[in-house]
Design a protein around this motif. Structure first.
Motif, mmCIF file in Angstrom:
data_model
loop_
_atom_site.group_PDB
_atom_site.id
_atom_site.type_symbol
_atom_site.label_atom_id
_atom_site.label_comp_id
_atom_site.label_asym_id
_atom_site.label_seq_id
_atom_site.Cartn_x
_atom_site.Cartn_y
_atom_site.Cartn_z
ATOM 1 N N PHE A 1 0.860 -1.177 0.000
ATOM 2 C CA PHE A 1 0.000 0.000 0.000
ATOM 3 C C PHE A 1 0.896 1.227 0.000
ATOM 4 C CE2 PHE A 1 -2.616 -3.374 1.538
ATOM 5 C CZ PHE A 1 -3.873 -3.113 0.999
ATOM 6 N N ARG A 2 0.436 2.264 -0.680
ATOM 7 C CA ARG A 2 1.246 3.496 -0.798
ATOM 8 C C ARG A 2 1.372 4.235 0.532
ATOM 9 N NH1 ARG A 2 2.126 5.069 -6.270
ATOM 10 N NH2 ARG A 2 0.915 3.747 -7.651
ATOM 11 N N SER A 3 0.372 4.041 1.401
ATOM 12 C CA SER A 3 0.412 4.746 2.686
ATOM 13 C C SER A 3 -0.435 3.982 3.707
ATOM 14 C CB SER A 3 -0.143 6.170 2.537
ATOM 15 O OG SER A 3 -1.525 6.115 2.236
ATOM 16 N N VAL A 4 -0.261 4.378 4.957
ATOM 17 C CA VAL A 4 -1.070 3.800 6.024
ATOM 18 C C VAL A 4 -2.532 4.161 5.782
ATOM 19 C CG1 VAL A 4 -1.538 3.875 8.513
ATOM 20 C CG2 VAL A 4 0.818 3.799 7.693
ATOM 21 N N GLU A 5 -2.766 5.356 5.265
ATOM 22 C CA GLU A 5 -4.130 5.805 4.991
ATOM 23 C C GLU A 5 -4.799 4.946 3.917
ATOM 24 O OE1 GLU A 5 -7.635 7.564 5.443
ATOM 25 O OE2 GLU A 5 -5.927 7.759 6.774
ATOM 26 N N SER A 6 -4.074 4.577 2.868
ATOM 27 C CA SER A 6 -4.673 3.732 1.823
ATOM 28 C C SER A 6 -4.998 2.338 2.378
ATOM 29 C CB SER A 6 -3.780 3.644 0.586
ATOM 30 O OG SER A 6 -2.579 2.965 0.869
ATOM 31 N N ARG B 1 -5.768 1.741 5.566
ATOM 32 C CA ARG B 1 -6.909 1.981 6.442
ATOM 33 C C ARG B 1 -8.197 2.085 5.613
ATOM 34 N NH1 ARG B 1 -5.148 6.172 9.334
ATOM 35 N NH2 ARG B 1 -4.372 4.768 10.922
ATOM 36 N N GLN B 2 -8.161 2.807 4.503
ATOM 37 C CA GLN B 2 -9.346 2.942 3.649
ATOM 38 C C GLN B 2 -9.797 1.588 3.108
ATOM 39 O OE1 GLN B 2 -8.199 5.764 0.653
ATOM 40 N NE2 GLN B 2 -8.537 7.531 1.990
#
Length: 180
Positions: A7-12, A14-15
């Motif tokens: 995943f590109r980020s923790v946010e992606s 999480r989504q």
């Protein structure tokens, strides 16, 4: 998630997890307290061919006829025996695979069976590869059943290799495809 998912980020991440929350919770509830056990059923061809006559009345009848015939007539029966032996090998092999999978599936919450590519008939041959989702407390029964089946089919050259417990990866199905 599939092994190595990026995943590109923790946010992606999480989504993705939030969008699949209901499906994830249902899958986790279904798999809670369960473990995966994998089975490989193999057959040693020489032992199988040697023991096949015990399971085939047709082959035993041909063998009795061959013993009492002159060489010229016995040749034709040998050809017939080869054809009958091939058909009986398919029949008995299918019956053993079905019996093993059915009996172990009865002890599992879920079961899967892998489609195998036909192998050449020489040497040791993998006949069945399957997985069983079992309540943790039911693993002992599964192991005992596998031992009994191993003893039952050993005279035909079969061996059962039951391994586990494993995380129930084979039973995540579409969830794995969606999240991976």
């Amino acid at each position: 998630l599939s092994f190595g998912a990026i995943f590109r980020s923790v946010e992606s991440l999480r989504q993705r997890l939030e969008s699949q929350a209901a499906e994830l919770q249902a899958a986790l509830a279904r798999l809670a307290g369960k473990e995966e056990w994998d089975l490989k059923l193999s057959r040693e061809q020489v032992a199988f061919q040697a023991g096949l006559g015990v399971h085939s009345e047709q082959l035993r009848t041909i063998e009795r006829e061959m013993a009492s015939l002159p060489p010229g007539r016995a040749y034709m029966l040998r050809k017939k025996r080869e054809n009958v032996q091939a058909a009986e090998a398919k029949r008995v092999g299918a019956a053993v695979r079905e019996d093993v999978h059915r009996r172990l599936s009865q002890l599992a919450s879920e079961a899967t069976r892998e489609q195998l590519v036909a192998a050449p008939p020489a040497g040791m041959r993998l006949e069945l590869r399957s997985a069983y989702l079992v309540e943790e407390a039911g693993a002992i029964g599964l192991k005992l059943a596998a031992e009994q089946l191993s003893d039952q089919y050993a005279p035909l050259g079969y061996s059962l290799d039951l391994s586990g417990p494993w995380p129930p990866f084979s039973f995540t199905g579409s969830l794995r495809d969606t999240l991976g």
